[in-house]
Design a protein around this motif. Structure first.
Motif, PDB file in Angstrom:
ATOM      1  N   LEU A  79      44.252   7.446  33.611  1.00  0.00           N
ATOM      2  CA  LEU A  79      43.951   7.977  34.943  1.00  0.00           C
ATOM      3  C   LEU A  79      44.973   7.535  35.965  1.00  0.00           C
ATOM      4  N   LEU A  80      45.715   6.452  35.685  1.00  0.00           N
ATOM      5  CA  LEU A  80      46.757   6.036  36.613  1.00  0.00           C
ATOM      6  C   LEU A  80      48.122   6.556  36.204  1.00  0.00           C
ATOM      7  N   ASN A  81      48.169   7.292  35.104  1.00  0.00           N
ATOM      8  CA  ASN A  81      49.432   7.881  34.656  1.00  0.00           C
ATOM      9  C   ASN A  81      49.197   9.340  34.331  1.00  0.00           C
ATOM     10  N   PRO A  82      48.911  10.144  35.339  1.00  0.00           N
ATOM     11  CA  PRO A  82      48.538  11.527  35.091  1.00  0.00           C
ATOM     12  C   PRO A  82      49.717  12.352  34.605  1.00  0.00           C
ATOM     13  N   LEU A 124      44.088  23.462  40.729  1.00  0.00           N
ATOM     14  CA  LEU A 124      42.633  23.574  40.723  1.00  0.00           C
ATOM     15  C   LEU A 124      41.998  22.590  41.680  1.00  0.00           C
ATOM     16  N   LEU A 125      42.499  21.339  41.693  1.00  0.00           N
ATOM     17  CA  LEU A 125      41.935  20.329  42.586  1.00  0.00           C
ATOM     18  C   LEU A 125      42.143  20.683  44.034  1.00  0.00           C
ATOM     19  N   LEU A 126      43.340  21.165  44.360  1.00  0.00           N
ATOM     20  CA  LEU A 126      43.608  21.561  45.737  1.00  0.00           C
ATOM     21  C   LEU A 126      42.624  22.617  46.195  1.00  0.00           C
ATOM     22  N   LEU A 127      42.420  23.636  45.352  1.00  0.00           N
ATOM     23  CA  LEU A 127      41.520  24.723  45.738  1.00  0.00           C
ATOM     24  C   LEU A 127      40.092  24.236  45.861  1.00  0.00           C
ATOM     25  N   THR A 128      39.659  23.406  44.899  1.00  0.00           N
ATOM     26  CA  THR A 128      38.273  22.930  44.922  1.00  0.00           C
ATOM     27  C   THR A 128      38.018  22.033  46.116  1.00  0.00           C
ATOM     28  N   PHE A 166      41.672  14.241  37.132  1.00  0.00           N
ATOM     29  CA  PHE A 166      42.915  14.923  37.496  1.00  0.00           C
ATOM     30  C   PHE A 166      44.116  13.999  37.627  1.00  0.00           C
ATOM     31  N   GLY A 167      43.895  12.718  37.904  1.00  0.00           N
ATOM     32  CA  GLY A 167      44.992  11.792  38.129  1.00  0.00           C
ATOM     33  C   GLY A 167      45.214  11.522  39.605  1.00  0.00           C
ATOM     34  N   ALA A 203      47.738  14.605  46.541  1.00  0.00           N
ATOM     35  CA  ALA A 203      48.249  15.878  47.061  1.00  0.00           C
ATOM     36  C   ALA A 203      47.154  16.643  47.795  1.00  0.00           C
ATOM     37  N   SER A 204      45.926  16.582  47.280  1.00  0.00           N
ATOM     38  CA  SER A 204      44.824  17.246  47.978  1.00  0.00           C
ATOM     39  C   SER A 204      44.558  16.579  49.321  1.00  0.00           C
TER      40      SER A 204
END
Length: 555
Positions: A38-41, A49-53, A507-508, A514-515
């Motif tokens: 999780l710390l090395n995505p 997908l994360l940005l949109l969600t 997602f990392g 970025a989101s």
């Protein structure tokens, strides 16, 4: 709120609930997962997908607010709020002295300083549980139970939510000064009960009472400062809320150092937490009531005396005339109703206040603080307390800059610039995390992005959000709107803590950061579109300008 280093928790993972200022405690548990993926995505389509969600609900808020505000603007064009020129008294003071020595803030400063002690207490309670939570769990018999450890620190949020909701009615009935004194009761009792706790139930009740008091204070202090401070210095004095919180956090970190060697030191720290409550109770006995509240309850002579002593004799007649004009338009009722927040123009301000706190929380300040200790570790700073101190000092430096810029650059510019700085900082950190660059360069960029993000937050998104809402609110509904806005803050605070780790695990760190940057850009656009500049205008001038119900002659 000030107030943004709190969060909820994650009950669906191996991480505990996270509450009042448990960033270093949280980091200690997070370090166990340092080598995990999780710390090395790996960059993939989950980024998009994360940005949109993450942005979906925020875009909805933005569009809804735009629809309501634009519709209202089409009905009646609001006059532009311009900063008035300084009056003759200010000019003559500069001419006689030969140098620009402005002491107009001094009469109100002691009253504002005492009130801002509440924010110092808030900051202290944010940091007071950081190190001692392990000792508390061991002594009270729930060591190793992540859920109970998280509950001890996160029950604070439940109390704060209730305190925020109830604060509006207290302010309407008792006024800010008396409410501040009454509010010290749960703060003092909660601290003492926590310090003397010998069971889980006792520590939970103590933390709940402290949260209840803090919830009232976070609403109350910005209102008191905005109503007592002279118009010219209202922004700078409002920044004392953020400064007080930063100093409280730093003080708790210093006082918490002995807890590493003394397993019972946590009791001393919690006893110390009761002292500011006694200082506030005593100090507010000599502080003034809000002149606006005094005028509302019919104590006209007392209101004139406060204005004469704090703002100057030349301000009395104009201020009283504005107060009475607002009271005539609002009606003679002392207490407002919650349903009034659904009516224009109050609904617009309530929507703006709630949206500002939604954007502030989802811009990711809690998440960045969670990972700041890991970021500092990468450059050799192994101590969690030391990295937290660096974060606190950065926050304090930003608040000091806001103190000098608030009444010069204005609220809107600081808010926009702050969120743009936060967005740029996040994108710098994303580059350091996600792209294959030199390891040392990546670590340095991560540190740069983290520090710039916290500094940018402290210079605008932190102090301006709590100040602009009471400035835009009407005198009648100011307490209710602030209570509603801060209750939204606590809910979002909890939700960020609840889902943050799950998003990072899925997602990392890079996509989550970025989101945060994307939400910060959205917040900057929101501030540009819907926040009017309040610098240099009295609260009554702002209210008359924004309220279409005022007769033209009053405007």
């Amino acid at each position: 709120s000030p107030s943004v280093i709190l969060s909820g928790g994650n009950t669906r993972s191996s991480f505990p609930l996270i509450g009042c200022g448990q960033v270093p405690y949280f980091i200690n548990r997070l370090l166990r997962f340092r080598q995990s993926s999780l710390l090395n995505p790996t960059p993939n389509f989950s980024f998009t997908l994360l940005l949109l969600t993450n942005a979906h609900c925020l875009v909805s808020v933005f569009v809804l607010c735009q629809k309501n505000l634009k519709a209202s603007a089409n009905k009646q064009q609001l006059p532009e709020l311009q900063t008035p020129k300084p009056d003759s008294e200010d000019i003559s003071l500069q001419e006689k002295g030969g140098a620009e020595i402005d002491l107009g803030w001094l009469p109100a400063f002691p009253h504002v300083l005492v009130a801002s002690m509440s924010n110092f207490l808030f900051g202290y309670h944010i940091g007071v549980m950081n190190g001692p939570i392990i000792s508390i769990a061991r002594e009270l018999g729930f060591e190793g139970n992540s859920l109970l450890e998280g509950l001890v620190v996160s029950i604070f949020i439940a109390g704060a939510f209730i305190g925020s909701i109830s604060s509006g009615s207290l302010i309407d009935k008792l006024g800010c000064r008396r409410t501040l004194q009454v509010d010290t009761i749960p703060l003092i009792l909660g601290a003492i009960l926590s310090a003397q706790a010998h069971s889980l139930d006792e520590i939970l009740w103590g933390r709940f009472l402290v949260g209840l008091g803090i919830g009232v204070n976070t609403v109350l202090v910005p209102i008191y400062i905005s109503e007592v401070a002279p118009t010219k210095y209202r922004g700078s004095m409002g920044t004392l809320c953020q400064i007080g919180t930063c100093l409280g956090i730093i003080a708790s970190l210093f006082l918490g150092i002995p807890s590493e060697n003394d397993p019972h030191w946590w009791r001393i720290m919690l006893y110390i937490a009761s002292i500011p409550g006694f200082i506030i109770t005593f100090g507010m006995q000599f502080a003034v009531d809000s002149p606006r509240w005094l005028c509302k309850v019919g104590r006209l002579n007392d209101a004139k005396e406060v204005i004469r002593n704090l703002w100057g004799p030349s301000k009395v007649d104009k201020a009283i005339e504005e107060f009475q004009s607002v009271i005539r338009n609002d009606g003679g009722d002392l207490e407002s109703r919650w349903l009034e927040l659904l009516e224009e123009p109050h609904s617009r301000v309530a929507l703006i206040g709630g949206a500002l706190f939604v954007l502030q929380q989802f811009a990711g300040i809690n998440g960045v603080l969670y990972f700041s200790s890991l970021t500092f570790q990468d450059v050799g700073i192994r101590s969690g307390a030391l990295s937290s101190l660096y974060v606190g000092l950065t926050n304090f430096a930003g608040a000091l800059c806001a103190l000098f810029l608030m009444d010069k650059q204005g609220r809107q510019k600081l808010l926009i610039g702050s969120y743009l700085g936060m967005a740029i900082s996040m994108f710098v950190a994303v580059c350091a995390i996600s792209f294959p660059i030199d390891e040392e360069l990546g670590h340095n960029l991560s540190i740069l992005g983290t520090v710039l993000y916290i500094f940018s937050f402290a210079i605008g998104a932190g102090p301006v959000t709590g100040l602009i809402i009471p400035e835009l609110s009407s005198s009648r509904t100011r307490g209710k709107i602030m209570g509603f806005s801060f209750s939204v803050h606590w809910v979002c605070n909890f939700l960020v803590g609840l889902f943050f780790l799950e998003l990072v695990e899925k997602f990392g760190v890079g996509p989550v950061y970025a989101s945060f940057g994307g939400v910060s850009l959205l917040a900057a656009a929101f501030a540009y579109s819907f926040i009017v500049e309040t610098k240099g205008r009295s609260l009554e001038e702002i209210e008359m300008s924004l309220n279409p119900n005022f007769p033209v002659k009053d405007k």
